[in-house]
Design a protein around this motif. Structure first.
Motif, short mmCIF file in Angstrom:
data_model
loop_
_atom_site.label_atom_id
_atom_site.label_comp_id
_atom_site.label_asym_id
_atom_site.label_seq_id
_atom_site.Cartn_x
_atom_site.Cartn_y
_atom_site.Cartn_z
N ARG A 193 29.86 39.30 22.76
CA ARG A 193 29.22 39.38 24.08
C ARG A 193 29.79 38.25 24.94
O ARG A 193 30.36 37.30 24.43
N VAL A 194 29.61 38.35 26.26
CA VAL A 194 30.05 37.28 27.15
C VAL A 194 28.92 36.89 28.10
O VAL A 194 28.06 37.71 28.42
N ASP A 195 28.93 35.63 28.52
CA ASP A 195 27.97 35.12 29.50
C ASP A 195 28.77 34.50 30.64
O ASP A 195 29.51 33.52 30.43
N VAL A 196 28.63 35.05 31.84
CA VAL A 196 29.40 34.58 32.99
C VAL A 196 28.64 33.51 33.76
O VAL A 196 29.19 32.81 34.60
N ASN A 197 27.33 33.38 33.51
CA ASN A 197 26.51 32.37 34.19
C ASN A 197 26.66 32.43 35.71
O ASN A 197 26.81 31.40 36.38
N GLN A 198 26.68 33.65 36.27
CA GLN A 198 26.67 33.89 37.72
C GLN A 198 27.96 33.49 38.43
O GLN A 198 28.00 33.37 39.65
N ALA A 199 29.05 33.28 37.68
CA ALA A 199 30.25 32.68 38.27
C ALA A 199 31.07 33.64 39.14
O ALA A 199 31.86 33.19 39.96
N TRP A 200 30.89 34.95 38.99
CA TRP A 200 31.72 35.90 39.71
C TRP A 200 31.05 36.40 40.99
O TRP A 200 29.81 36.50 41.05
N ASP A 201 31.87 36.79 41.97
CA ASP A 201 31.34 37.59 43.08
C ASP A 201 31.36 39.04 42.62
O ASP A 201 31.89 39.38 41.55
N GLU A 202 30.78 39.92 43.41
CA GLU A 202 30.63 41.29 42.94
C GLU A 202 31.96 42.01 42.75
O GLU A 202 32.13 42.78 41.80
#
Length: 385
Positions: A193-202
């Motif tokens: 699994r991965v956790d991006v922690n809100q780092a990307w824009d849509e």
């Protein structure tokens, strides 16, 4: 009526066994606020307020949690009913937000209530349906070869067979290549699994979801801002792989909105982020009614917060994506008199009264930020002990 006599707090700083790289910070130590409650009948309870990466992650810090409890919560609850339900109701009416502080105090009151009744906290939350919880491990060094070696060791030791990777700090293509290489190396032995922690824009997230799905990733956690619920709904609607809400869930109201807008396939339930054990149970209840999967989340708490979470997660009818209650394993020093049981890819939920654990106070004193060496009454004290 049993009342609250004292609420005391102190911060402990414990090094981690290795650096823990997130999108917004790199952790090398974990700061935990320990809360000690003493009631009028002599029963005591312990709680924990822990967050990740200071204020780079959220709006509460260890120092802020301690200050809130010392200056506002303790005076408000002094002499009030020690019932967790009544005390937290008073807190909700009088103090806005401050979920981590509220959770720490509520946990201590549940610990005391369980000791008073002679039952585990899980029984006060509806009753456990499982005695062990599957636990994943986060691979967060950022180095592909090192992460693969670490995962293979965990599998060989039968400690973990599901792994989460922290991504979002590097370029998207580089991140996906890192994840894909680890998945290829581990194959069917492990869930990735991965956790991006809100780092990307849509826009980046749409590309990332597609690329990660092609890499056979099982779950993508909070790829965009938690405030962008509509964007989360659009990513979920892609249907490529499971999308999990985390930072966007700040309690039952947020959970209801995500469920209504079909903005996640999975909810990461965190008692601190939700505002307490009862609030966390409400978040899970909304997910279950809406057909949303459950995952037992963590703020990388130490033993107290992790076991408080475990008591709640043990009551969930469904826990499709397991838990990540590995926080105590990340600490360089075990703070318990008796270590937790992490075997066979799972964590045993203690069966003793209250939280069912006892701190090693000599070790705790060694890591106290204030350097206070006073003798502290054992939190394992129960009625008549």
């Amino acid at each position: 009526m049993v009342t609250i006599e004292t609420i005391e707090t102190f911060i402990v700083d414990v090094p981690t066994i290795r650096q823990h790289v997130l999108a917004m910070a790199t952790m090398r130590t974990q700061a935990m606020v320990f809360v000690h409650v003493r009631c009028s009948d002599g029963v005591e309870g312990i709680g924990e307020g822990t967050t990740i990466g200071g204020l780079s992650y959220g709006d509460e810090s260890p120092e802020g949690i301690k200050l809130t409890i010392d200056r506002h919560v303790a005076p408000l609850l002094h002499g009030s009913d020690a019932s967790p339900a009544r005390a937290t109701m008073l807190l909700r009416k009088s103090i806005v937000g401050n979920h981590f502080a509220k959770n720490a105090v509520e946990t201590a009151l549940f610990d005391a209530a369980g000791k008073r009744a002679g039952v585990p906290v899980s029984e006060l939350l509806g009753g456990r349906v499982r005695d062990r919880l599957p636990v994943l491990w986060t691979l967060a060094s950022g180095d592909t070869a090192r992460d693969i070696a670490e995962a293979e060791t965990m599998i060989d030791q039968r400690r973990h067979k599901a792994f989460k990777l922290k991504i979002g700090k590097r370029d998207l293509v580089e991140d996906v290549a890192h994840v894909a290489a680890i998945k290829r190396a581990l194959g069917d032995q492990a869930s990735i699994r991965v956790d991006v922690n809100q780092a990307w824009d849509e826009a980046t997230a749409k590309r990332g979801v597609a690329m990660l799905a092609d890499a056979d990733v099982d779950l993508i956690e909070q790829p965009i801002s938690g405030a962008n619920v509509s964007g989360m709904a659009r990513l979920t609607a892609m249907g490529r792989t499971a999308i999990m809400a985390d930072e966007g869930l700040r309690g039952p109201i947020d959970a209801l909105r995500h469920a209504t807008d079909a903005a996640a396939d999975v909810f990461a339930v965190k008692i601190a982020q939700s505002g307490g054990l009862r609030a966390g149970a409400a978040v899970a209840g909304i997910a279950e009614v809406a057909g949303i999967g459950l995952y037992g989340g963590t703020m990388l708490e130490g033993p107290i917060g992790s076991i408080a979470s475990a008591h709640l997660f043990a009551t969930f009818a469904g826990l499709a994506f397991g838990t990540e209650l590995f926080g105590p394993l990340l600490l360089a020093e075990d703070l318990l008199a008796e270590p937790l049981d992490y075997t066979e890819f799972s964590l045993a939920v203690p069966s003793g009264p209250g939280l069912g654990l006892t701190l090693d106070m000599e070790k705790v004193r060694a890591f106290r930020r204030d350097g206070d060496r006073r003798t502290v009454i054992s939190i394992s004290k129960a009625v008549g002990a």
